[in-house]
Enzyme design. Structure first.
Site, PDB file in Angstrom:
ATOM      1  N   GLU A  87      -0.555  -9.267  -1.203  1.00 25.91           N
ATOM      2  CA  GLU A  87      -1.990  -9.591  -1.113  1.00 25.91           C
ATOM      3  C   GLU A  87      -2.636  -9.618  -2.504  1.00 25.91           C
ATOM      4  O   GLU A  87      -3.471 -10.480  -2.797  1.00 25.91           O
ATOM      5  CB  GLU A  87      -2.701  -8.578  -0.197  1.00 25.91           C
ATOM      6  N   ALA A 116       0.850  -1.187   0.000  1.00 29.43           N
ATOM      7  CA  ALA A 116       0.000   0.000   0.000  1.00 29.43           C
ATOM      8  C   ALA A 116       0.886   1.237   0.000  1.00 29.43           C
ATOM      9  O   ALA A 116       2.016   1.206   0.497  1.00 29.43           O
ATOM     10  CB  ALA A 116      -0.887  -0.007   1.245  1.00 29.43           C
ATOM     11  N   GLY A 157       0.494  -5.043   0.583  1.00 25.24           N
ATOM     12  CA  GLY A 157      -0.665  -5.082  -0.323  1.00 25.24           C
ATOM     13  C   GLY A 157      -0.309  -5.667  -1.692  1.00 25.24           C
ATOM     14  O   GLY A 157      -1.165  -6.232  -2.374  1.00 25.24           O
ATOM     15  N   GLU A 170       4.312  -5.252   7.158  1.00 23.42           N
ATOM     16  CA  GLU A 170       3.416  -4.354   7.907  1.00 23.42           C
ATOM     17  C   GLU A 170       3.782  -4.252   9.375  1.00 23.42           C
ATOM     18  O   GLU A 170       3.685  -3.185   9.993  1.00 23.42           O
ATOM     19  CB  GLU A 170       1.949  -4.831   7.798  1.00 23.42           C
TER      20      GLU A 170
HETATM   21  N1  CO8 Z   1       4.570   3.318  -0.255  1.00 23.14           N
HETATM   22  C1  CO8 Z   1       5.007   4.509  -0.697  1.00 23.14           C
HETATM   23  N2  CO8 Z   1       6.210   4.701  -1.319  1.00 23.14           N
HETATM   24  C2  CO8 Z   1       6.942   3.620  -1.526  1.00 23.14           C
HETATM   25  C3  CO8 Z   1       6.549   2.335  -1.099  1.00 23.14           C
HETATM   26  C4  CO8 Z   1       5.293   2.210  -0.435  1.00 23.14           C
HETATM   27  N3  CO8 Z   1       4.821   1.033  -0.033  1.00 23.14           N
HETATM   28  N4  CO8 Z   1       7.493   1.438  -1.441  1.00 23.14           N
HETATM   29  C5  CO8 Z   1       8.478   2.142  -2.057  1.00 23.14           C
HETATM   30  N5  CO8 Z   1       8.145   3.451  -2.111  1.00 23.14           N
HETATM   31  C6  CO8 Z   1       8.920   4.539  -2.713  1.00 23.14           C
HETATM   32  C7  CO8 Z   1      10.107   4.910  -1.863  1.00 23.14           C
HETATM   33  O1  CO8 Z   1       9.728   5.788  -0.845  1.00 23.14           O
HETATM   34  C8  CO8 Z   1      11.026   5.547  -2.882  1.00 23.14           C
HETATM   35  O2  CO8 Z   1      10.591   6.852  -3.130  1.00 23.14           O
HETATM   36  P1  CO8 Z   1      11.665   8.070  -3.287  1.00 23.14           P
HETATM   37  O3  CO8 Z   1      12.446   7.705  -4.508  1.00 23.14           O
HETATM   38  O4  CO8 Z   1      10.831   9.282  -3.432  1.00 23.14           O
HETATM   39  O5  CO8 Z   1      12.498   8.030  -2.046  1.00 23.14           O
HETATM   40  C9  CO8 Z   1      10.753   4.752  -4.149  1.00 23.14           C
HETATM   41  O6  CO8 Z   1       9.499   4.089  -3.920  1.00 23.14           O
HETATM   42  C10 CO8 Z   1      11.787   3.670  -4.405  1.00 23.14           C
HETATM   43  O7  CO8 Z   1      11.921   2.897  -3.236  1.00 23.14           O
HETATM   44  P2  CO8 Z   1      13.336   2.681  -2.499  1.00 23.14           P
HETATM   45  O8  CO8 Z   1      14.267   3.824  -2.762  1.00 23.14           O
HETATM   46  O9  CO8 Z   1      13.057   2.321  -1.079  1.00 23.14           O
HETATM   47  O10 CO8 Z   1      13.872   1.425  -3.319  1.00 23.14           O
HETATM   48  P3  CO8 Z   1      14.724   0.206  -2.770  1.00 23.14           P
HETATM   49  O11 CO8 Z   1      15.069  -0.624  -3.970  1.00 23.14           O
HETATM   50  O12 CO8 Z   1      15.836   0.679  -1.901  1.00 23.14           O
HETATM   51  O13 CO8 Z   1      13.700  -0.623  -1.815  1.00 23.14           O
HETATM   52  C11 CO8 Z   1      11.617  -1.650  -1.234  1.00 23.14           C
HETATM   53  C12 CO8 Z   1      12.545  -1.182  -2.376  1.00 23.14           C
HETATM   54  C13 CO8 Z   1      12.278  -2.801  -0.461  1.00 23.14           C
HETATM   55  C14 CO8 Z   1      10.334  -2.113  -1.880  1.00 23.14           C
HETATM   56  C15 CO8 Z   1      11.385  -0.493  -0.247  1.00 23.14           C
HETATM   57  O14 CO8 Z   1      10.965   0.646  -0.985  1.00 23.14           O
HETATM   58  C16 CO8 Z   1      10.359  -0.771   0.789  1.00 23.14           C
HETATM   59  O15 CO8 Z   1      10.667  -1.399   1.803  1.00 23.14           O
HETATM   60  N6  CO8 Z   1       9.095  -0.298   0.595  1.00 23.14           N
HETATM   61  C17 CO8 Z   1       8.056  -0.396   1.559  1.00 23.14           C
HETATM   62  C18 CO8 Z   1       7.514  -1.832   1.593  1.00 23.14           C
HETATM   63  C19 CO8 Z   1       6.405  -1.943   2.632  1.00 23.14           C
HETATM   64  O16 CO8 Z   1       6.594  -1.680   3.802  1.00 23.14           O
HETATM   65  N7  CO8 Z   1       5.219  -2.373   2.170  1.00 23.14           N
HETATM   66  C20 CO8 Z   1       4.083  -2.564   3.025  1.00 23.14           C
HETATM   67  C21 CO8 Z   1       3.253  -1.316   3.028  1.00 23.14           C
HETATM   68  S1  CO8 Z   1       1.909  -1.433   4.175  1.00 23.14           S
HETATM   69  C22 CO8 Z   1       0.752  -2.358   3.354  1.00 23.14           C
HETATM   70  O17 CO8 Z   1       0.935  -2.815   2.259  1.00 23.14           O
HETATM   71  C23 CO8 Z   1      -0.526  -2.559   4.091  1.00 23.14           C
HETATM   72  C24 CO8 Z   1      -1.525  -3.341   3.273  1.00 23.14           C
HETATM   73  C25 CO8 Z   1      -2.917  -2.926   3.568  1.00 23.14           C
HETATM   74  C26 CO8 Z   1      -3.912  -3.321   2.504  1.00 23.14           C
HETATM   75  C27 CO8 Z   1      -3.503  -3.012   1.071  1.00 23.14           C
HETATM   76  C28 CO8 Z   1      -4.180  -1.840   0.464  1.00 23.14           C
HETATM   77  C29 CO8 Z   1      -3.624  -1.437  -0.916  1.00 23.14           C
END
Ligand code: CO8
Length: 257
Positions: free
Chosen positions: A111, A65, A108, A131
């Site tokens: 999911e 998400a 998500g 999460e």
């Molecule tokens: N939300 C918003 N922005 C994100 C997300 C995210 N989930 N994932 C990545 N981004 C953004 C980063 O902030 C970054 O932005 P910027 O360039 O402006 O800094 C850009 O994408 C690229 O990401 P990274 O620089 O972090 O790239 P890496 O290769 O270093 O890492 C990862 C990639 C491992 C995917 C890392 O970005 C990460 O850990 N992301 C978050 C993953 C996460 O925690 N996901 C769970 C979110 S909570 C959730 O899904 C709850 C579900 C509820 C129901 C679903 C409804 C849709």
């Protein structure tokens, strides 16, 4: 609705949806989920299509998400807008849905893959529910779908620890179907789709319904549904064609009626 965050096209009797928010690893904001679900429904209604494929890009299927969109939510705003209810509509899609996963399928995003019927993944794909590291938990089916796929003990371990599993582990635990080299994921997915779309579509959809019932319903209800669907298949011309082709020693030509 105009699509902003997805691309949609058709290929060989399959409707393909590509998640397209590359600047944020395909993080799913709410409009994007609405677009995905509405496009799936449109493909499901299209008689010329027999399967749906969902894919991301080389780096990410979807990284969960959109955390920025979600972080200021309150219980009441969530209750009133009920943003995750739209996900239930994916469970009503009748056609086979295949996910092609390259890179990250997190939160998500995982999911969304678990809502698909089959998952083809790259060797370097990463699946997980981070999460818990954000102080929350899966909210769009993760605790249910992962547990049904791999059992309670491993699902709890993975969701509690917020760890990612690689494609081989996901395959070993029956969470996904196939693992291939990253550059072959789309080809393998489309190959799988092309095999499915050549089968009798009515049988394919009755099988999907019956197998999903096996996961969710008591055995006696599943057996009843299977029997009813078996009988229903005999209403199709494809049943006559399939059995006639067998006796005539030729390949069947299924029409989907
Ligand atoms: N939300 C918003 N922005 C994100 C997300 C995210 N989930 N994932 C990545 N981004 C953004 C980063 O902030 C970054 O932005 P910027 O360039 O402006 O800094 C850009 O994408 C690229 O990401 P990274 O620089 O972090 O790239 P890496 O290769 O270093 O890492 C990862 C990639 C491992 C995917 C890392 O970005 C990460 O850990 N992301 C978050 C993953 C996460 O925690 N996901 C769970 C979110 S909570 C959730 O899904 C709850 C579900 C509820 C129901 C679903 C409804 C849709």
């Amino acid at each position: 609705m105009t699509n902003t965050y997805i691309r949609a096209f058709t290929e060989n009797k399959a409707g393909v949806i590509q998640l397209h928010r590359p600047q944020v690893a395909n993080a799913l904001n709410r409009k994007m989920v609405d677009e995905i679900v509405e496009q799936m429904e449109a493909f499901d209604r299209d008689d010329s299509l027999r399967a749906i494929v969902l894919k991301g890009n080389e780096k990410a299927f979807a990284a969960g998400a959109d955390i920025e969109e979600m972080m200021e939510d309150s219980p009441l705003s969530l209750e009133l807008t009920n943003p995750f209810a739209v996900w239930d509509r994916i469970t009503l899609i009748k056609k086979p849905i295949i996910a092609a996963v390259n890179g990250f399928a997190l939160g998500g995003g995982f999911e969304l893959a678990l809502h698909c019927d089959l998952i083809v993944a790259a060797e370097n794909a990463k699946f997980g529910f981070p999460e818990v590291t954000l102080g929350v938990m899966p909210g769009a089916g993760g605790t249910q779908l992962l547990t049904k796929a791999m059992g309670r003990a491993k699902a709890l371990e993975w969701i509690w620890l917020g760890q990612t599993m690689n494609a081989q582990e996901a395959l070993q635990y029956g969470v996904i179907n196939r693992v291939v080299a990253p550059e072959l994921v789309e080809e393998e997915t489309m190959r799988l789709a092309s095999q499915i779309v050549e089968q009798a579509p009515v049988a394919i959809r009755l099988i999907k319904e019956a197998v999903h019932e096996a996961v969710d319903a008591p055995l006696i209800d599943g057996l009843k549904l299977e029997r009813k669907n078996f009988y229903l298949a005999f209403a199709s011309q494809d049943q006559k064609e399939g059995m006639r082709a067998f006796t005539e020693k030729r390949n069947p030509s299924f029409k989907g009626v």
